[in-house]
Structure formats: structure tokens, C-alpha cells
Design an enzyme around this catalytic site. Sequence first.
Site, PDB file in Angstrom:
ATOM      1  N   TYR A 160      64.096   5.675 -11.128  1.00  0.00           N
ATOM      2  CA  TYR A 160      64.997   4.566 -11.404  1.00  0.00           C
ATOM      3  C   TYR A 160      64.503   3.339 -10.657  1.00  0.00           C
ATOM      4  CZ  TYR A 160      69.346   1.852 -11.688  1.00  0.00           C
ATOM      5  OH  TYR A 160      70.279   0.863 -11.917  1.00  0.00           O
TER       6      TYR A 160
ATOM      7  N   ASP B 129      57.872   1.333  -5.671  1.00  0.00           N
ATOM      8  CA  ASP B 129      59.281   0.989  -5.540  1.00  0.00           C
ATOM      9  C   ASP B 129      59.825   1.735  -4.331  1.00  0.00           C
ATOM     10  OD1 ASP B 129      61.984   0.662  -5.616  1.00  0.00           O
ATOM     11  OD2 ASP B 129      62.177   0.945  -7.782  1.00  0.00           O
TER      12      ASP B 129
ATOM     13  N   LYS C  68      68.109  -1.997  -0.044  1.00  0.00           N
ATOM     14  CA  LYS C  68      68.960  -1.087   0.738  1.00  0.00           C
ATOM     15  C   LYS C  68      68.874  -1.315   2.249  1.00  0.00           C
ATOM     16  CE  LYS C  68      68.977   2.202  -3.085  1.00  0.00           C
ATOM     17  NZ  LYS C  68      70.281   2.455  -3.648  1.00  0.00           N
TER      18      LYS C  68
END
Length: 467
Positions: free
Chosen positions: A170, A265, A293
Amino acid sequence: MGTLTTKSKRNGKPNDESSVPASQNEAWPTDDAALLERASKVMPGGVSSPVRAFRTVGGTPVFVASAEGPWLIAQDGRRYIDYICGYGPHILGHRHPAVVQAVVDAAQRGTTFGTPTREEIELAELIRSEMPHLEMVRLVNSGTEAAMSALRLARAATGRDKFIKFAGHYHGHADSFLVAAGSGAQTLGVPTSPGVPADLASHTLVAPFNDLEAVAQLFADHGGEIACIAVEPIAGNMGMVLPQPGFLAGLRQLCDDHGALLLFDEVMTGFRVARGGAQSLFGVVPDLTALGKVIGGGLPIAAYGGKAHLMAQIAPSGPVYQAGTLSGNPIAVAAGLAALRELIRDGGAAFQRLEELGQRLENGLRQVVQQRQVSCQIQRRGGMLGFVLSSDPILRLEDVDASDRDLFNRLFHHLLRSGVHLPPSPYEAFFFSIAHEEEIIDRTVEAFGAAFRAAAEDDPESPSTTP
Ligand code: PLP
């Protein structure tokens, strides 16, 4: 605020209770089901992001009022040991005093300026000092933006439109990434979501994770058209799945052979699996990296960066456009700086602590599944743990698809009842923090033991197993 003023003036009673929105005066329902019902009338599924709605595990999500250290505290007062940690950011635990203080101080100076600030330089320099491959950095607001912008840059820099991603990875919800595998690596992407143009999705090539041959075949078929490979170097959105030895190095080689770029990523893994992210663990250097994050300390911030000659192509120094009203927001930057400084101080002692606690959790869970004779694959790096109920090794998405998801759901609800809040899906990794001290870990392990016992007594066919 504008509405309040207008209303107050019209009523001629600027400060009376009639100027307060109705919802602040009325008694709120205390049970989660009533809250979800009310939320569902004004928000799709009653939530601001889909996984929060418990659709995978069934039942009703817990509405949280506050959090502290390793704890989530629900609006009805129940306390849960938190293995969501905001889906990654809270590696120091909730409400770490240094982060809270930084937020308060920053808010008192101003909430957003639309001008450059000194603190943005400090954050970019700190990221570069910890992850030297990010020679230059652009701050954005979300991991979605970071990955999307890095992909745009890769396409612009190579003059190519196609790219490779992995099934089950994702990268946020930008159109090009909302594409899953059809059957096999040769399949051109088909959109996962309505609204993604098929034309655009056809530029997304999908391979199974840990399958170098499939990637090599895609290059053989489309080599001159592929701008980059986008990969979560440790997959965290299909449980947690480590790359097989040589896999990432193989991707690097294929990119080099075909003039493509390698995009890591690390929105989830950056500053979570290790101090320098996954790229510090496997000796493979990406061209571009997306972060998010942890680098925001729980506030909305993310970044992408990489080699200086590539990043120099971003506007205004280059032609590749990317911008943001709130990018580099001073409160988010302050929170991120405080969190990262806390993490790296004393020679990065926090990571050593995280490792001790993670090892304790991993050992405890391994012992429980062994005692209960449950087939389970546990993988862990730093503050992230994969827990997939399967007897087979977990290498790619289909392995997670084939796991015992029914048992996961029952386990999830037994744990929730006993005060342990896992992420509500077998496709999410467990996140923990340095605030998950030994006693918290031991309570968790004990709760897992009890939950497995209770789950074994359930009738799997009974609807009551997913209340
Ligand atoms: N990339 C990865 C690896 C992620 O795990 C996520 C979100 O979980 C994203 C990108 C998207 O980040 P965001 O939700 O901040 O847009």
C-alpha cells in the site's frame, strides 16, 4: 467561527448558550454502537478512514477519548493496551511529554504561516543525517502525498510512464497506486477502486512480493517504459513480511540494468524498524524514499527525498510541480522534530529499548502459539510485528489471504474484551512503542493465551464469534 459570529449577532446574545452548537450541549450516547450509528449518518461508514470501521473483523469500533503511553482510553472509560499506535507514528507512546510540549509551544507561536521556517530546515537536516540517502527532502502532509509525488518525480526524471508495484503493498490512495494484481505478474494493472481510470491503471505493473523472476519478466517485457519500482522494503500492509535475502538487491540491479529508479516507501518502516529505516538494514540504496508516520510524532506530516540531482527537479528549482498550503506546518514540524530528537538522543537508546521490548513480545507470542499448538508465522523488526495464522511461510499476499482469518477475527474480539486492542485486520502489522514496558508486554502475552483458549471453545460457525 464565522457561523457563530453571524448567529450571535442575529440573536443579539453573543455569549449565551444559544450560540453554542447543539452538539456541545446535548448528552452524547455512551455506547459505541449508538455513536457509530450517529456517525454513519454524517460520515461514510461512520469513520474518517476505512479500516477503523471494523468491517474485516466485524463488530463495532471503540470510540476513543484519549490516550496515554501504551493505553487507549475509550469514551466510556475502558482502557486498552494499544497495538495500533496510530498505525505507526507513536513509537514513543501516546502523549510523550517532549512531543506535547513542542506542540503547545509551536501553537503559541502560530498555527501556519505560508512562509519558510527555520524548523523545516532542522527537520530536513535531521532526516538527512539519519538517512543519508535522502540528500534533499520535500515536506508534505501525508504518506499518500509523499508516495504520489515521488512517483511523479520518477516518471518525470525518466520520461517513462509505467512502474512496478507489488501485490498487497500500500502506498496511499493516489490513483496510480490503487491497483492490485490480476493473475500473475504479467497482468497489466486493473483498478482496485472505481474512479481510477483504466488507462492510468494500465501503467501500473504488479508483481508478487519476493518474486524476483516475475519482476525480471516485467522488465523483459516493458523494460524501456518502466520509470521505477515502488516497494515497501519491509511489507507492512499484508501483515508484516520481510524481503527474502537478495530480493531488494535484485530489484536494485534490475533498476540499474534498465535505467529505472528504485523508490522505497518507508512511510511505515522509517524510524520504526530501525533508526535508519529499512534501508539501513539490507545494504540497498534507493534513489527515492517516502517517509511519514513517525517523522510527524502523531501530527500530519510526511516527506519524500532522495538524490540531490533528482530532487532538484522539484518546483521551484525544477519543472516537476508539487505544492501544499499546509506543507511544513509549524506544529507538525515541531512535533516531528521533538519525536525524532527523543528517538536519537543518547546514541539512539530508544531503539535499543524498543528492540528489548519487541524481543520480549515476540518471544512471548511464540511461546503462546507453541503451547496452544496454533500455526502462526511471526516476523518482527524493531517496533513492528507480523502475526499471521498460517502454517506456511509468509512471502507474498496470497500467503496472507490463505491464513486463518476466521481465527484472527475471534482472537481479535476476545483480546478486545480483555483490554488489548490489535489493529482490526489480519492485513495490518502490530505496532508498539517504548512505552509498552515489560509489564504491559507480559499482560499482552497472558491475554493472548487466554484469548486462544477462548477462541478454541468458540463455535467458528456461530455469528456470536464476531459480536
Ligand atoms: N505508504 C505506506 C507504506 C503506508 O503504510 C501508508 C499508510 O498506511 C501510506 C503510504 C499512506 O500514508 P497516509 O495514510 O499518511 O496517506
